[in-house]
Design a protein around this motif. Structure first.
Motif, PDB file in Angstrom:
ATOM      1  N   ALA A 169       0.827  -1.210   0.000  1.00 12.35           N
ATOM      2  CA  ALA A 169       0.000   0.000   0.000  1.00 12.35           C
ATOM      3  C   ALA A 169       0.859   1.256   0.000  1.00 12.35           C
ATOM      4  CB  ALA A 169      -0.940  -0.009   1.199  1.00 12.35           C
ATOM      5  N   ARG A 170       1.932   1.254   0.794  1.00 11.79           N
ATOM      6  CA  ARG A 170       2.798   2.432   0.870  1.00 11.79           C
ATOM      7  C   ARG A 170       3.562   2.666  -0.425  1.00 11.79           C
ATOM      8  NH1 ARG A 170       4.150  -0.050   6.058  1.00 11.79           N
ATOM      9  NH2 ARG A 170       2.993   0.986   7.717  1.00 11.79           N
ATOM     10  N   ASN A 171       3.562   1.654  -1.291  1.00 10.27           N
ATOM     11  CA  ASN A 171       4.272   1.760  -2.571  1.00 10.27           C
ATOM     12  C   ASN A 171       3.317   1.518  -3.739  1.00 10.27           C
ATOM     13  OD1 ASN A 171       7.398   1.862  -1.867  1.00 10.27           O
ATOM     14  ND2 ASN A 171       6.446   0.417  -0.444  1.00 10.27           N
ATOM     15  N   THR A 172       2.088   1.977  -3.603  1.00 14.75           N
ATOM     16  CA  THR A 172       1.075   1.774  -4.638  1.00 14.75           C
ATOM     17  C   THR A 172       1.580   2.274  -5.999  1.00 14.75           C
ATOM     18  OG1 THR A 172      -0.743   1.971  -3.059  1.00 14.75           O
ATOM     19  CG2 THR A 172      -1.270   2.367  -5.371  1.00 14.75           C
ATOM     20  N   GLY A 173       1.409   1.394  -6.991  1.00 12.23           N
ATOM     21  CA  GLY A 173       1.842   1.735  -8.343  1.00 12.23           C
ATOM     22  C   GLY A 173       3.255   1.309  -8.673  1.00 12.23           C
ATOM     23  N   LYS A 174       4.039   0.923  -7.660  1.00 11.26           N
ATOM     24  CA  LYS A 174       5.429   0.527  -7.877  1.00 11.26           C
ATOM     25  C   LYS A 174       5.542  -1.001  -7.861  1.00 11.26           C
ATOM     26  CE  LYS A 174       7.320   4.582  -5.476  1.00 11.26           C
ATOM     27  NZ  LYS A 174       8.181   5.024  -4.340  1.00 11.26           N
ATOM     28  N   VAL A 175       6.374  -1.536  -8.740  1.00  8.49           N
ATOM     29  CA  VAL A 175       6.673  -2.963  -8.710  1.00  8.49           C
ATOM     30  C   VAL A 175       7.738  -3.205  -7.648  1.00  8.49           C
ATOM     31  CG1 VAL A 175       7.546  -4.945  -9.984  1.00  8.49           C
ATOM     32  CG2 VAL A 175       6.111  -3.261 -11.149  1.00  8.49           C
ATOM     33  N   LEU A 176       7.410  -4.009  -6.654  1.00  7.41           N
ATOM     34  CA  LEU A 176       8.356  -4.340  -5.593  1.00  7.41           C
ATOM     35  C   LEU A 176       8.950  -5.717  -5.882  1.00  7.41           C
ATOM     36  CD1 LEU A 176       6.363  -3.187  -2.414  1.00  7.41           C
ATOM     37  CD2 LEU A 176       7.835  -1.849  -3.936  1.00  7.41           C
ATOM     38  N   THR A 177      10.258  -5.801  -5.963  1.00  4.89           N
ATOM     39  CA  THR A 177      10.900  -7.072  -6.274  1.00  4.89           C
ATOM     40  C   THR A 177      10.803  -8.025  -5.090  1.00  4.89           C
ATOM     41  OG1 THR A 177      13.076  -6.400  -5.463  1.00  4.89           O
ATOM     42  CG2 THR A 177      12.551  -5.894  -7.771  1.00  4.89           C
ATOM     43  N   HIS A 178      10.964  -9.312  -5.395  1.00  9.99           N
ATOM     44  CA  HIS A 178      10.977 -10.313  -4.328  1.00  9.99           C
ATOM     45  C   HIS A 178      12.027  -9.942  -3.282  1.00  9.99           C
ATOM     46  CE1 HIS A 178       9.484 -13.191  -7.656  1.00  9.99           C
ATOM     47  NE2 HIS A 178       8.447 -12.855  -6.911  1.00  9.99           N
ATOM     48  N   ARG A 179      13.202  -9.555  -3.740  1.00 12.48           N
ATOM     49  CA  ARG A 179      14.298  -9.224  -2.827  1.00 12.48           C
ATOM     50  C   ARG A 179      13.921  -8.055  -1.914  1.00 12.48           C
ATOM     51  NH1 ARG A 179      19.732 -10.215  -2.673  1.00 12.48           N
ATOM     52  NH2 ARG A 179      19.601 -11.359  -4.632  1.00 12.48           N
ATOM     53  N   PHE A 180      13.304  -7.014  -2.493  1.00  8.55           N
ATOM     54  CA  PHE A 180      12.910  -5.841  -1.720  1.00  8.55           C
ATOM     55  C   PHE A 180      11.889  -6.225  -0.649  1.00  8.55           C
ATOM     56  CE2 PHE A 180      10.090  -2.270  -0.860  1.00  8.55           C
ATOM     57  CZ  PHE A 180      10.972  -1.237  -0.595  1.00  8.55           C
ATOM     58  N   ILE A 181      10.894  -7.019  -1.041  1.00 10.91           N
ATOM     59  CA  ILE A 181       9.850  -7.424  -0.093  1.00 10.91           C
ATOM     60  C   ILE A 181      10.439  -8.268   1.026  1.00 10.91           C
ATOM     61  CG2 ILE A 181       7.701  -8.720   0.198  1.00 10.91           C
ATOM     62  CD1 ILE A 181       7.019  -7.970  -2.718  1.00 10.91           C
ATOM     63  N   LEU A 182      11.272  -9.238   0.656  1.00  8.06           N
ATOM     64  CA  LEU A 182      11.872 -10.108   1.670  1.00  8.06           C
ATOM     65  C   LEU A 182      12.736  -9.306   2.634  1.00  8.06           C
ATOM     66  CD1 LEU A 182      12.899 -13.150  -0.566  1.00  8.06           C
ATOM     67  CD2 LEU A 182      11.073 -13.096   1.138  1.00  8.06           C
ATOM     68  N   GLN A 183      13.492  -8.348   2.109  1.00  7.26           N
ATOM     69  CA  GLN A 183      14.369  -7.556   2.961  1.00  7.26           C
ATOM     70  C   GLN A 183      13.571  -6.703   3.932  1.00  7.26           C
ATOM     71  OE1 GLN A 183      17.896  -7.793   2.749  1.00  7.26           O
ATOM     72  NE2 GLN A 183      17.651  -6.844   4.739  1.00  7.26           N
ATOM     73  N   ASN A 184      12.438  -6.171   3.462  1.00  9.06           N
ATOM     74  CA  ASN A 184      11.638  -5.282   4.295  1.00  9.06           C
ATOM     75  C   ASN A 184      10.700  -6.005   5.238  1.00  9.06           C
ATOM     76  OD1 ASN A 184      11.764  -2.118   3.560  1.00  9.06           O
ATOM     77  ND2 ASN A 184      12.320  -3.345   1.782  1.00  9.06           N
ATOM     78  N   VAL A 185      10.320  -7.217   4.897  1.00  7.97           N
ATOM     79  CA  VAL A 185       9.379  -7.959   5.744  1.00  7.97           C
ATOM     80  C   VAL A 185      10.089  -8.994   6.601  1.00  7.97           C
ATOM     81  CG1 VAL A 185       7.379  -9.508   5.721  1.00  7.97           C
ATOM     82  CG2 VAL A 185       7.452  -7.561   4.170  1.00  7.97           C
ATOM     83  N   TRP A 186      11.037  -9.730   5.994  1.00  5.95           N
ATOM     84  CA  TRP A 186      11.749 -10.764   6.740  1.00  5.95           C
ATOM     85  C   TRP A 186      13.085 -10.272   7.298  1.00  5.95           C
ATOM     86  CZ3 TRP A 186       8.219 -12.579   3.250  1.00  5.95           C
ATOM     87  CH2 TRP A 186       7.483 -13.707   3.601  1.00  5.95           C
ATOM     88  N   GLY A 187      13.605  -9.204   6.735  1.00  7.51           N
ATOM     89  CA  GLY A 187      14.924  -8.742   7.152  1.00  7.51           C
ATOM     90  C   GLY A 187      16.032  -9.523   6.494  1.00  7.51           C
ATOM     91  N   SER A 188      15.689 -10.277   5.446  1.00  5.42           N
ATOM     92  CA  SER A 188      16.674 -11.079   4.724  1.00  5.42           C
ATOM     93  C   SER A 188      16.233 -11.150   3.273  1.00  5.42           C
ATOM     94  CB  SER A 188      16.762 -12.486   5.310  1.00  5.42           C
ATOM     95  OG  SER A 188      15.540 -13.182   5.080  1.00  5.42           O
TER      96      SER A 188
END
Length: 232
Positions: A169-188
């Motif tokens: 939601a905070r990045n609506t309209g942007k494609v978030l890569t798997h790596r970006f999501i994992l880093q921001n949610v899992w910390g890895s």
């Protein structure tokens, strides 16, 4: 960062000793149980901050433990299990687990998952300075109370699903890569976490989309990541 009290639920003594030794070495407080019934009693008695839960327990299945705990508590539950099939992960997540770590695991990965969970708990305890409400078509997220709604209906989300939804939601309209999501949610950004990410996205879509096969909100970019679409 504050070291919270962790409940370790594991009937395999060598694995339990590995986990508790790791926690002790990093100054975590912990309690341990080797059964599901004992785990439920420990949660009720000690109110731990985080639960590390094996699914293959000798008395009751770990998924049943999750259901019982979720009937009165929102304590974060990280499953640690040898069950690696998507159906097993979905069952645990649907029951209310927040994260899923597959055996065998490294102690570094376990510690990273704990740090991410601690950061999320700390954020929930602080007053948010961001915009109080996100609105995208019928989807509404009230950050101040940590709830999401679709029209007039509150979405029943796990902590991990809610965190993923907020990140998108905070990045609506942007494609978030798997790596970006994992880093921001899992910390890895370990490659073996992409399968878990797909499972979480599938369960989130089931709750968010009227037709998960033709998503209105979360668009998949195959091999790349995900994007929250703007809905009129």
């Amino acid at each position: 960062m504050k070291k919270f009290q962790i409940l370790v639920v594991e009937d395999d003594a060598p694995v339990r000793n590995l986990i508790t030794t790791t926690l002790r070495a990093h100054d975590y407080r912990f309690i341990a149980s080797g059964t599901g019934e004992g785990a439920v009693m420990e949660v009720a008695s000690h109110n731990p901050d985080i639960i590390l839960l094996d699914l293959g327990l000798p008395d009751i299945d770990g998924v049943e433990v999750i259901r019982r705990v979720r009937s009165w508590s929102n304590v974060p539950i990280i499953v640690i299990s040898a069950r690696a099939e998507d159906n097993d992960k979905i069952d645990a997540l649907d029951a209310g687990a927040d994260d899923y770590l597959t055996k065998p695991f490294s102690v570094e990965e376990l510690l990273a998952r704990l740090r991410v969970t601690q950061r999320r708990l700390a954020l929930m305890q602080n007053v948010s300075n961001e915009q109080a409400v996100y609105q995208n078509g019928p989807l509404r997220i009230d950050y101040s109370v940590g709830c999401a709604y679709l029209g007039d209906n509150e979405l029943s989300l796990t902590a991990m699903e809610y965190k993923l939804l907020c990140l998108l939601a905070r990045n609506t309209g942007k494609v978030l890569t798997h790596r970006f999501i994992l880093q921001n949610v899992w910390g890895s950004s370990w490659e073996n976490d992409i399968g878990s990410l797909r499972v979480f996205m599938a369960t989130l879509r089931k709750k968010l989309e009227k037709t998960p096969g033709a998503p209105q909100y979360i668009q998949t970019h195959i091999g790349v990541g995900y994007r929250m679409q703007k809905v009129e």
